[in-house]
Structure formats: C-alpha cells, structure tokens
Design a protein around this motif. Structure first.
Motif, PDB file in Angstrom:
ATOM      1  N   PHE A  19      46.977  38.640  48.564  1.00 44.35           N
ATOM      2  CA  PHE A  19      47.461  38.136  47.418  1.00 44.35           C
ATOM      3  C   PHE A  19      45.322  38.056  46.189  1.00 44.35           C
ATOM      4  N   ALA A  20      44.687  37.546  47.705  1.00 40.74           N
ATOM      5  CA  ALA A  20      43.341  37.195  46.370  1.00 40.74           C
ATOM      6  C   ALA A  20      42.904  38.432  45.902  1.00 40.74           C
ATOM      7  N   LEU A  21      43.130  39.695  46.892  1.00 39.45           N
ATOM      8  CA  LEU A  21      42.759  40.966  45.760  1.00 39.45           C
ATOM      9  C   LEU A  21      43.198  41.556  44.672  1.00 39.45           C
ATOM     10  N   ILE A  22      44.684  40.839  44.306  1.00 36.10           N
ATOM     11  CA  ILE A  22      45.103  41.160  43.434  1.00 36.10           C
ATOM     12  C   ILE A  22      44.934  39.712  42.237  1.00 36.10           C
ATOM     13  N   ALA A  23      45.039  38.955  42.967  1.00 37.38           N
ATOM     14  CA  ALA A  23      44.255  37.395  42.134  1.00 37.38           C
ATOM     15  C   ALA A  23      43.198  37.357  41.215  1.00 37.38           C
ATOM     16  N   ALA A  24      41.883  37.617  42.360  1.00 37.17           N
ATOM     17  CA  ALA A  24      41.163  37.932  41.632  1.00 37.17           C
ATOM     18  C   ALA A  24      40.457  39.120  41.214  1.00 37.17           C
ATOM     19  N   SER A  25      41.202  40.078  40.432  1.00 34.88           N
ATOM     20  CA  SER A  25      40.990  40.861  39.527  1.00 34.88           C
ATOM     21  C   SER A  25      40.837  41.047  38.555  1.00 34.88           C
ATOM     22  N   ASP A  26      41.541  40.271  37.714  1.00 37.28           N
ATOM     23  CA  ASP A  26      41.513  40.283  36.406  1.00 37.28           C
ATOM     24  C   ASP A  26      40.454  38.908  35.708  1.00 37.28           C
ATOM     25  N   GLY A  27      39.406  38.692  36.564  1.00 37.58           N
ATOM     26  CA  GLY A  27      38.135  38.265  36.889  1.00 37.58           C
ATOM     27  C   GLY A  27      38.570  36.734  36.796  1.00 37.58           C
ATOM     28  N   VAL A  68      32.616  41.792  50.167  1.00 32.88           N
ATOM     29  CA  VAL A  68      33.702  40.998  51.080  1.00 32.88           C
ATOM     30  C   VAL A  68      34.901  42.044  50.684  1.00 32.88           C
ATOM     31  N   ILE A  69      35.073  43.253  50.065  1.00 35.38           N
ATOM     32  CA  ILE A  69      35.742  44.443  50.132  1.00 35.38           C
ATOM     33  C   ILE A  69      36.422  44.750  51.117  1.00 35.38           C
ATOM     34  N   GLY A  70      34.663  45.166  51.491  1.00 31.83           N
ATOM     35  CA  GLY A  70      35.964  45.836  53.683  1.00 31.83           C
ATOM     36  C   GLY A  70      36.889  44.139  54.194  1.00 31.83           C
ATOM     37  N   ASP A  71      36.298  43.316  54.520  1.00 33.68           N
ATOM     38  CA  ASP A  71      36.320  42.527  55.151  1.00 33.68           C
ATOM     39  C   ASP A  71      38.152  42.458  54.804  1.00 33.68           C
ATOM     40  N   ILE A  72      38.260  42.614  53.321  1.00 37.59           N
ATOM     41  CA  ILE A  72      40.024  42.347  52.456  1.00 37.59           C
ATOM     42  C   ILE A  72      40.245  43.786  53.017  1.00 37.59           C
ATOM     43  N   GLU A  73      39.679  44.807  53.058  1.00 36.55           N
ATOM     44  CA  GLU A  73      40.566  46.481  53.123  1.00 36.55           C
ATOM     45  C   GLU A  73      40.788  45.822  54.628  1.00 36.55           C
ATOM     46  N   ALA A  74      39.910  45.345  56.021  1.00 38.03           N
ATOM     47  CA  ALA A  74      40.421  45.221  57.088  1.00 38.03           C
ATOM     48  C   ALA A  74      41.383  44.360  57.408  1.00 38.03           C
ATOM     49  N   LEU A  92      46.361  46.391  42.319  1.00 34.58           N
ATOM     50  CA  LEU A  92      48.047  46.317  42.842  1.00 34.58           C
ATOM     51  C   LEU A  92      47.813  48.568  43.792  1.00 34.58           C
ATOM     52  N   LYS A  93      47.845  48.773  43.260  1.00 32.45           N
ATOM     53  CA  LYS A  93      47.359  50.343  43.681  1.00 32.45           C
ATOM     54  C   LYS A  93      46.937  51.269  45.130  1.00 32.45           C
ATOM     55  N   GLN A  94      45.455  49.425  44.514  1.00 33.46           N
ATOM     56  CA  GLN A  94      44.512  49.912  46.364  1.00 33.46           C
ATOM     57  C   GLN A  94      45.025  48.957  46.655  1.00 33.46           C
ATOM     58  N   LEU A  95      46.036  48.094  46.954  1.00 29.40           N
ATOM     59  CA  LEU A  95      46.607  47.830  47.968  1.00 29.40           C
ATOM     60  C   LEU A  95      47.557  48.788  48.420  1.00 29.40           C
ATOM     61  N   SER A  96      48.289  48.820  48.460  1.00 30.56           N
ATOM     62  CA  SER A  96      49.503  49.457  48.316  1.00 30.56           C
ATOM     63  C   SER A  96      48.931  51.098  49.095  1.00 30.56           C
ATOM     64  N   GLU A 116      50.418  52.204  52.399  1.00 30.73           N
ATOM     65  CA  GLU A 116      51.367  52.811  52.640  1.00 30.73           C
ATOM     66  C   GLU A 116      52.043  52.392  51.577  1.00 30.73           C
ATOM     67  N   MET A 117      52.158  51.949  50.865  1.00 32.20           N
ATOM     68  CA  MET A 117      53.755  51.553  50.342  1.00 32.20           C
ATOM     69  C   MET A 117      53.569  51.700  48.921  1.00 32.20           C
ATOM     70  N   ASP A 118      54.876  52.039  48.672  1.00 27.47           N
ATOM     71  CA  ASP A 118      54.935  52.328  47.080  1.00 27.47           C
ATOM     72  C   ASP A 118      54.873  50.866  45.975  1.00 27.47           C
ATOM     73  N   ALA A 119      54.101  50.215  45.228  1.00 26.88           N
ATOM     74  CA  ALA A 119      54.148  48.844  44.279  1.00 26.88           C
ATOM     75  C   ALA A 119      55.251  48.958  44.228  1.00 26.88           C
ATOM     76  N   GLY A 120      55.545  50.168  43.688  1.00 25.56           N
ATOM     77  CA  GLY A 120      56.672  50.265  42.046  1.00 25.56           C
ATOM     78  C   GLY A 120      57.933  49.743  42.873  1.00 25.56           C
TER      79      GLY A 120
END
Length: 135
Positions: free
Chosen positions: A26-34, A80-86, A123-127, A131-135
């Motif tokens: 959630f944080a990744l997507i929420a922060a993506s727009d700045g 922090v992106i490595g922590d999010i990914e982990a 969202l693509k990065q998270l997907s 290994e999921m389709d965000a669509g």
C-alpha cells in the motif's frame, strides 16, 4: 467496489508477515504520486482493522509502520525500496496472500479515483514482485 469485497475475495487467515507485506505494498503505491493524504492512510488502516483476514493479527503497530514507510518513500526512496521489496517478497508469489497484498495496494489507486502514470508504474513493480496480474 468496497474494500470489504477486495478483502473477502481472499479469506485466508492473515499473519503478521502478511500485514507487513500488505502495508508495504500500500505504501509503495500511495507514495508513488509524490504525496500521501491522511485520508488514504486512514482508509487503508480502517480496511485492515475491519478485515476478516486480519481479525486475529495484532495491528497495534500498523499506523506507525505505515507512517514510517510512507515518509521514507517520499523522502528517501532509494534508501527504503529494498526494505519494501523484502517485506513484499516474504509472501509466496502468485499465492492467495499475494492477492491480498495487491488488493491492499488497489486501495491507494482508487482513493482518488484516478490511476496516475507513476501509480501504474509502482503497481506494475509490485505485481512483478508478487508474480500477479494487476489488471
């Protein structure tokens, strides 16, 4: 579509690891727009704490973790992106819990009822991580 419907599609019992991954996604997507509105964070926290998935999970530190990750993503993305990914990759790729993480991220997308280009990239990065389709 209500947040309840998103959660109820995946009735598996939540774990603290799933809560952490869900918060990271959630944080990744929420922060993506700045920027992150308090309303976005409140909506997410309410969805989690009212969710059947996380009914038996201690959510005491949820708001602090969410605030920390959102702030770090806005001010020190590379640090922090490595922590999010982990946190996200602890969840088995392609699994039902991975779908819960993706559903949580969609709360950030629909918060302002508009999918911005930066949100779409995140969202693509998270997907991809899940290994999921965000669509």
């Amino acid at each position: 579509m209500s947040d309840d419907v998103l959660w109820d599609r995946h009735p598996e019992a939540g774990t603290s690891e799933l809560l952490r991954a869900t918060t990271a996604g959630f944080a990744l997507i929420a922060a993506s727009d700045g920027s992150i509105d308090d309303a976005e964070k409140t909506r997410f926290a309410e969805a989690v704490t009212s969710s059947k998935v996380f009914a038996d999970v201690d959510t005491t530190g949820l708001q602090q973790l969410l605030d920390t990750w959102c702030q770090q993503l806005l001010t020190n993305y590379d640090g922090v992106i490595g922590d999010i990914e982990a946190a996200v990759k602890v969840i088995e790729a392609g699994s039902a819990p991975a779908a819960v993480v993706l559903a949580a991220a969609m709360i950030a997308v629909v918060a302002d009822e508009e999918l911005e280009d930066r949100e779409e990239v995140a969202l693509k990065q998270l997907s991809d991580w899940l290994e999921m389709d965000a669509g």
